[in-house]
Design a protein around this motif. Structure first.
Motif, PDB file in Angstrom:
ATOM      1  N   MET A  12      57.985 -75.149 -81.654  1.00  0.00           N
ATOM      2  CA  MET A  12      58.994 -74.003 -81.560  1.00  0.00           C
ATOM      3  C   MET A  12      57.528 -73.658 -80.421  1.00  0.00           C
ATOM      4  O   MET A  12      56.549 -73.341 -80.425  1.00  0.00           O
ATOM      5  N   SER A  13      58.696 -73.290 -78.759  1.00  0.00           N
ATOM      6  CA  SER A  13      58.054 -71.918 -78.176  1.00  0.00           C
ATOM      7  C   SER A  13      57.321 -70.828 -78.491  1.00  0.00           C
ATOM      8  O   SER A  13      58.020 -70.165 -78.982  1.00  0.00           O
ATOM      9  N   SER A  14      56.955 -70.287 -77.570  1.00  0.00           N
ATOM     10  CA  SER A  14      56.139 -68.791 -78.074  1.00  0.00           C
ATOM     11  C   SER A  14      56.369 -68.816 -76.245  1.00  0.00           C
ATOM     12  O   SER A  14      55.674 -69.327 -75.534  1.00  0.00           O
ATOM     13  N   ARG A  15      56.170 -67.061 -75.836  1.00  0.00           N
ATOM     14  CA  ARG A  15      55.480 -66.657 -74.830  1.00  0.00           C
ATOM     15  C   ARG A  15      54.854 -65.563 -75.616  1.00  0.00           C
ATOM     16  O   ARG A  15      54.477 -65.160 -75.872  1.00  0.00           O
ATOM     17  N   GLN A  16      53.446 -65.455 -74.152  1.00  0.00           N
ATOM     18  CA  GLN A  16      52.681 -64.221 -74.698  1.00  0.00           C
ATOM     19  C   GLN A  16      53.263 -62.972 -74.552  1.00  0.00           C
ATOM     20  O   GLN A  16      53.820 -62.794 -73.592  1.00  0.00           O
ATOM     21  N   VAL A  17      52.827 -61.811 -75.022  1.00  0.00           N
ATOM     22  CA  VAL A  17      53.251 -61.230 -75.428  1.00  0.00           C
ATOM     23  C   VAL A  17      52.437 -59.931 -74.402  1.00  0.00           C
ATOM     24  O   VAL A  17      50.967 -59.872 -73.834  1.00  0.00           O
ATOM     25  N   ASP A  18      53.127 -59.108 -73.837  1.00  0.00           N
ATOM     26  CA  ASP A  18      52.074 -58.175 -72.516  1.00  0.00           C
ATOM     27  C   ASP A  18      51.259 -57.290 -73.703  1.00  0.00           C
ATOM     28  O   ASP A  18      51.967 -56.161 -74.312  1.00  0.00           O
ATOM     29  N   THR A  19      49.714 -57.601 -73.408  1.00  0.00           N
ATOM     30  CA  THR A  19      48.893 -57.084 -73.642  1.00  0.00           C
ATOM     31  C   THR A  19      47.511 -55.971 -73.026  1.00  0.00           C
ATOM     32  O   THR A  19      47.112 -56.100 -74.054  1.00  0.00           O
ATOM     33  N   SER A  20      48.039 -55.863 -71.950  1.00  0.00           N
ATOM     34  CA  SER A  20      47.768 -54.808 -71.171  1.00  0.00           C
ATOM     35  C   SER A  20      46.799 -53.878 -72.020  1.00  0.00           C
ATOM     36  O   SER A  20      47.371 -53.543 -72.622  1.00  0.00           O
ATOM     37  N   GLY A  21      46.536 -53.183 -70.515  1.00  0.00           N
ATOM     38  CA  GLY A  21      45.154 -52.260 -70.692  1.00  0.00           C
ATOM     39  C   GLY A  21      44.606 -52.968 -72.597  1.00  0.00           C
ATOM     40  O   GLY A  21      43.673 -53.715 -72.771  1.00  0.00           O
ATOM     41  N   PHE A  22      44.190 -51.561 -73.378  1.00  0.00           N
ATOM     42  CA  PHE A  22      43.308 -52.188 -74.430  1.00  0.00           C
ATOM     43  C   PHE A  22      43.471 -53.410 -75.292  1.00  0.00           C
ATOM     44  O   PHE A  22      43.139 -54.278 -75.685  1.00  0.00           O
ATOM     45  N   GLY A  23      44.963 -53.323 -75.102  1.00  0.00           N
ATOM     46  CA  GLY A  23      45.404 -54.755 -75.745  1.00  0.00           C
ATOM     47  C   GLY A  23      44.538 -56.079 -75.073  1.00  0.00           C
ATOM     48  O   GLY A  23      44.892 -57.269 -76.383  1.00  0.00           O
ATOM     49  N   ALA A  24      43.927 -56.410 -74.398  1.00  0.00           N
ATOM     50  CA  ALA A  24      43.819 -57.031 -73.897  1.00  0.00           C
ATOM     51  C   ALA A  24      42.747 -57.665 -74.413  1.00  0.00           C
ATOM     52  O   ALA A  24      42.533 -58.728 -74.398  1.00  0.00           O
ATOM     53  N   TYR A  25      41.806 -56.821 -75.192  1.00  0.00           N
ATOM     54  CA  TYR A  25      40.866 -57.203 -75.590  1.00  0.00           C
ATOM     55  C   TYR A  25      41.524 -58.109 -77.589  1.00  0.00           C
ATOM     56  O   TYR A  25      40.510 -58.829 -77.422  1.00  0.00           O
ATOM     57  N   VAL A  81      48.913 -62.012 -77.912  1.00  0.00           N
ATOM     58  CA  VAL A  81      49.305 -62.610 -79.340  1.00  0.00           C
ATOM     59  C   VAL A  81      50.916 -62.840 -78.197  1.00  0.00           C
ATOM     60  O   VAL A  81      50.765 -62.716 -77.333  1.00  0.00           O
ATOM     61  N   LEU A  82      51.699 -63.635 -78.766  1.00  0.00           N
ATOM     62  CA  LEU A  82      52.075 -64.755 -78.967  1.00  0.00           C
ATOM     63  C   LEU A  82      53.366 -64.208 -79.645  1.00  0.00           C
ATOM     64  O   LEU A  82      53.402 -63.668 -80.553  1.00  0.00           O
ATOM     65  N   ARG A  83      54.568 -64.156 -79.347  1.00  0.00           N
ATOM     66  CA  ARG A  83      55.786 -64.761 -79.463  1.00  0.00           C
ATOM     67  C   ARG A  83      56.430 -65.513 -79.779  1.00  0.00           C
ATOM     68  O   ARG A  83      57.159 -66.124 -78.498  1.00  0.00           O
ATOM     69  N   ASN A  84      57.247 -66.217 -80.971  1.00  0.00           N
ATOM     70  CA  ASN A  84      57.668 -67.329 -81.277  1.00  0.00           C
ATOM     71  C   ASN A  84      59.492 -67.329 -81.230  1.00  0.00           C
ATOM     72  O   ASN A  84      59.588 -65.774 -80.855  1.00  0.00           O
ATOM     73  N   GLU A  85      59.983 -68.304 -80.562  1.00  0.00           N
ATOM     74  CA  GLU A  85      61.517 -67.946 -80.396  1.00  0.00           C
ATOM     75  C   GLU A  85      62.316 -67.874 -81.872  1.00  0.00           C
ATOM     76  O   GLU A  85      63.422 -66.723 -81.759  1.00  0.00           O
ATOM     77  N   PHE A 112      55.134 -62.569 -84.411  1.00  0.00           N
ATOM     78  CA  PHE A 112      54.373 -62.499 -83.577  1.00  0.00           C
ATOM     79  C   PHE A 112      52.971 -62.986 -84.373  1.00  0.00           C
ATOM     80  O   PHE A 112      52.989 -63.427 -84.957  1.00  0.00           O
ATOM     81  N   THR A 113      52.337 -64.599 -83.430  1.00  0.00           N
ATOM     82  CA  THR A 113      51.317 -64.768 -83.825  1.00  0.00           C
ATOM     83  C   THR A 113      49.956 -64.922 -82.865  1.00  0.00           C
ATOM     84  O   THR A 113      49.529 -64.137 -82.056  1.00  0.00           O
ATOM     85  N   PHE A 114      48.800 -64.848 -84.029  1.00  0.00           N
ATOM     86  CA  PHE A 114      47.722 -64.531 -82.857  1.00  0.00           C
ATOM     87  C   PHE A 114      46.441 -65.746 -83.846  1.00  0.00           C
ATOM     88  O   PHE A 114      46.827 -65.408 -85.640  1.00  0.00           O
ATOM     89  N   GLU A 115      45.658 -65.988 -83.372  1.00  0.00           N
ATOM     90  CA  GLU A 115      44.993 -66.513 -83.835  1.00  0.00           C
ATOM     91  C   GLU A 115      43.364 -66.366 -83.973  1.00  0.00           C
ATOM     92  O   GLU A 115      43.320 -65.489 -82.515  1.00  0.00           O
TER      93      GLU A 115
END
Length: 132
Positions: A1-14, A18-22, A26-29
């Motif tokens: 299953m393919s995933s794309r990275q979610v824009d977590t600019s700003g504070f979210g970058a820390y 975070v990925l989002r699949n088809e 939203f997934t996060f390890e």
């Protein structure tokens, strides 16, 4: 299953990545730096992830109706259910439960497999849709 990275600019970058699949999840390890002193997923990290998930759904919903729309959180309520551990993959999902012209009500959850980590509800103001 393919995933794309979610824009977590700003504070979210820390928090990321975070990925989002088809399927829209939203997934996060969970990594070492996401843990608290008890070697469990830090509560603040769970709240940050909930804010990312609910905020993304709010933004998608608002821009689906008006491309120039913006959103801002008015309220985010989180209830902790269980803890995540290093290496777990957290899945986040959310849905709009009610929408008015200016406000979105969103409900979401974070899970590891079938185990619930957190439930969350948010209220988001919609802006930037005024006609000149």
């Amino acid at each position: 299953m393919s995933s794309r990275q979610v824009d977590t600019s700003g504070f979210g970058a820390y928090a990321g990545p975070v990925l989002r699949n088809e399927t829209g999840a939203f997934t996060f390890e969970i990594a070492e730096h996401h843990l608290n002193g008890a070697d469990r997923l830090h509560g603040g990290m769970m709240m940050t992830l909930a804010a990312i998930v609910l905020g993304a759904i709010a933004k998608e919903t608002a821009t689906g109706k008006a491309p120039d729309a913006t959103v801002r959180p008015l309220s985010l309520n989180c209830d902790f259910v269980s803890a995540g551990e290093k290496g777990d993959t957290v899945e986040g999902r959310a849905e709009v439960t009610r929408a008015t012209r200016t406000v979105l009500f969103i409900s979401g959850e974070l899970r590891v497999g079938t185990r619930m980590l957190m439930t969350a509800t948010g209220v988001y103001a919609i802006g930037g849709t005024e006609k000149a």
